[in-house]
Design a protein around this motif. Structure first.
Motif, PDB file in Angstrom:
ATOM      1  N   UNK A   1      -8.360  -7.254  -0.022  1.00 40.12           N
ATOM      2  CA  UNK A   1      -9.060  -5.980  -0.134  1.00 40.12           C
ATOM      3  C   UNK A   1      -8.439  -4.911   0.769  1.00 40.12           C
ATOM      4  N   UNK A   2      -8.021  -5.313   1.968  1.00 34.52           N
ATOM      5  CA  UNK A   2      -7.373  -4.346   2.858  1.00 34.52           C
ATOM      6  C   UNK A   2      -6.062  -3.851   2.257  1.00 34.52           C
ATOM      7  N   UNK A   3      -5.258  -4.763   1.716  1.00 33.84           N
ATOM      8  CA  UNK A   3      -3.975  -4.359   1.140  1.00 33.84           C
ATOM      9  C   UNK A   3      -4.169  -3.438  -0.054  1.00 33.84           C
ATOM     10  N   UNK A   4      -5.153  -3.737  -0.878  1.00 36.10           N
ATOM     11  CA  UNK A   4      -5.426  -2.896  -2.043  1.00 36.10           C
ATOM     12  C   UNK A   4      -5.790  -1.482  -1.616  1.00 36.10           C
ATOM     13  N   UNK A   5      -6.634  -1.383  -0.575  1.00 33.08           N
ATOM     14  CA  UNK A   5      -7.076  -0.070  -0.113  1.00 33.08           C
ATOM     15  C   UNK A   5      -5.992   0.655   0.683  1.00 33.08           C
ATOM     16  N   UNK A   6      -5.206  -0.097   1.434  1.00 31.90           N
ATOM     17  CA  UNK A   6      -4.210   0.519   2.319  1.00 31.90           C
ATOM     18  C   UNK A   6      -3.012   1.045   1.549  1.00 31.90           C
ATOM     19  N   UNK A   7      -2.653   0.382   0.438  1.00 33.07           N
ATOM     20  CA  UNK A   7      -1.478   0.799  -0.321  1.00 33.07           C
ATOM     21  C   UNK A   7      -0.255   0.856   0.576  1.00 33.07           C
ATOM     22  N   UNK A   8       0.498   1.926   0.461  1.00 33.38           N
ATOM     23  CA  UNK A   8       1.693   2.086   1.296  1.00 33.38           C
ATOM     24  C   UNK A   8       1.421   2.922   2.545  1.00 33.38           C
ATOM     25  N   UNK A   9       0.163   3.357   2.706  1.00 33.51           N
ATOM     26  CA  UNK A   9      -0.157   4.250   3.823  1.00 33.51           C
ATOM     27  C   UNK A   9      -0.271   3.517   5.144  1.00 33.51           C
ATOM     28  N   UNK A  10      -0.899   2.321   5.101  1.00 31.98           N
ATOM     29  CA  UNK A  10      -1.102   1.571   6.333  1.00 31.98           C
ATOM     30  C   UNK A  10      -0.569   0.150   6.189  1.00 31.98           C
ATOM     31  N   UNK A  11       0.136  -0.351   7.189  1.00 29.33           N
ATOM     32  CA  UNK A  11       0.554  -1.753   7.162  1.00 29.33           C
ATOM     33  C   UNK A  11      -0.646  -2.668   7.380  1.00 29.33           C
ATOM     34  N   UNK A  12      -0.531  -3.903   6.893  1.00 25.22           N
ATOM     35  CA  UNK A  12      -1.597  -4.892   7.054  1.00 25.22           C
ATOM     36  C   UNK A  12      -0.997  -6.149   7.666  1.00 25.22           C
ATOM     37  N   UNK A  13      -1.548  -6.578   8.785  1.00 25.80           N
ATOM     38  CA  UNK A  13      -1.079  -7.777   9.468  1.00 25.80           C
ATOM     39  C   UNK A  13      -2.040  -8.936   9.207  1.00 25.80           C
ATOM     40  N   UNK A  14      -1.471 -10.066   8.765  1.00 29.01           N
ATOM     41  CA  UNK A  14      -2.272 -11.271   8.542  1.00 29.01           C
ATOM     42  C   UNK A  14      -1.885 -12.356   9.538  1.00 29.01           C
ATOM     43  N   UNK A  15      -1.378 -11.959  10.688  1.00 28.22           N
ATOM     44  CA  UNK A  15      -1.047 -12.934  11.730  1.00 28.22           C
ATOM     45  C   UNK A  15      -2.309 -13.694  12.147  1.00 28.22           C
ATOM     46  N   UNK A  16      -2.184 -14.985  12.457  1.00 27.55           N
ATOM     47  CA  UNK A  16      -3.360 -15.751  12.898  1.00 27.55           C
ATOM     48  C   UNK A  16      -4.038 -15.090  14.096  1.00 27.55           C
ATOM     49  N   UNK A  17      -5.355 -15.115  14.077  1.00 29.58           N
ATOM     50  CA  UNK A  17      -6.138 -14.502  15.147  1.00 29.58           C
ATOM     51  C   UNK A  17      -6.639 -15.593  16.080  1.00 29.58           C
ATOM     52  N   UNK A  18      -6.266 -15.559  17.344  1.00 26.11           N
ATOM     53  CA  UNK A  18      -6.704 -16.603  18.280  1.00 26.11           C
ATOM     54  C   UNK A  18      -8.222 -16.751  18.315  1.00 26.11           C
ATOM     55  N   UNK A  19      -8.666 -18.000  18.373  1.00 24.08           N
ATOM     56  CA  UNK A  19     -10.091 -18.346  18.503  1.00 24.08           C
ATOM     57  C   UNK A  19     -10.911 -18.029  17.251  1.00 24.08           C
TER      58      UNK A  19
END
Length: 305
Positions: free
Chosen positions: A235-253
């Protein structure tokens, strides 16, 4: 209310956080049952509803339940259902030599209620009974708790991600620790909301901007000091398009940072469930599934099957 862990597939925040990932071959005998188990939601009338596979073939079409107003998975476009789950439904039906028809359904209090309403129990409110309910979490505890349905057809893995303003974070993507100082938008009462509210002893809480859904969260970036949005990656990627990068790096804890989605079918129609699962497996194997996600600007992550 349609907010929650996954828009359109609300399990309930507390219960979702208790659903740990489990091997697909795990057995239900390992799940508390009898006097040790809480009352399952299906302890109500059990009139058989739905259709046998032969009936579906005779009529020439099958019906899919997809959640309304849930882009990019299911929504109305030019008056017709569209989205990832709709495109997948078309593939499933075509693989079976059938026409696909879609019911845009409302998300209830949790997915247990949705499966009861749309798959195995007549609704007093006149809700439609469908052959296949799309976008259902695949988890052994959840499946064993809902004995009136078969949860199958794992078709992708979703994960929590962060969309961010590259002007604010030009070098590296932000992690939750950054949000002690920078504003972050999230869907209200979502897993991201609960995680951030409790992280770092509550230090992030004053910086959280709560909105109605992940699409709106991305739209908050750049507004009133909001530097990022946190929520489901697709959903974030769909909304962000090319305007904002999206990071899916693992989130600690973050123990529930990813989960698998599949479909649900009435347990009386297992031959239908097998056919649907075969069609989904074929679409994953030949790359059609990845192409569906790419068409909506989203990254496809293949699930364990």
């Amino acid at each position: 209310m349609i907010s929650g862990i996954i828009r359109g597939t609300v399990i309930g925040a507390a219960s979702w956080l208790c659903l740990a990932a489990a091997p697909a071959l795990a057995k239900c005998e390992n799940i508390p049952s009898g006097l040790d188990a809480p009352p399952p939601p299906q302890n109500t009338g059990r009139d058989i509803v739905g259709q046998e596979l032969d009936q579906i073939f005779d009529q020439g079409y099958m019906t899919f339940g997809v959640y309304e107003d849930f882009p990019p998975f299911s929504f109305l476009k030019d008056g017709a259902p569209a989205g990832i789950d709709v495109d997948l439904g078309q593939i499933i039906a075509a693989e079976m030599g059938l026409e696909a028809r879609f019911e845009l359904v409302q998300a209830g209090e949790n997915v247990d209620n949705d499966m009861r309403t749309y798959l195995w129990q007549h609704s007093k409110l006149g809700a439609p009974i469908v052959n296949v309910l799309m976008h259902v979490p695949y988890n052994i505890d959840f499946a064993c708790r809902n004995e009136m349905v078969v949860i199958t057809g794992q078709y992708f893995e979703e994960r929590i991600a962060i969309a961010y303003d590259p002007v604010v974070y030009p070098d590296t993507p932000p992690t939750p620790a950054y949000f002690r100082f920078d504003k972050v938008a999230v869907e209200n009462d979502s897993i991201s909301d609960f995680f951030l509210s409790g992280a770092f002893g509550g230090q992030i809480r004053p910086k959280i901007v709560r909105v109605g859904n992940p699409i709106a969260a991305v739209n908050e970036i750049g507004q009133d000091g909001v530097a990022a949005a946190m929520g489901p990656r697709v959903q974030l990627e769909y909304a962000a398009g090319s305007e904002y990068p999206v990071s899916a790096d693992p989130i600690p804890s973050f123990s529930m940072g990813s989960w698998t989605l599949g479909v649900a079918v009435h347990q009386a129609y297992r031959d239908l469930a097998y056919s649907v699962d075969d069609a989904i497996g074929a679409a994953i194997a030949d790359g059609r599934m990845a192409k569906i996600f790419a068409a909506y600007g989203a990254t496809y992550t293949e699930p364990e099957r």
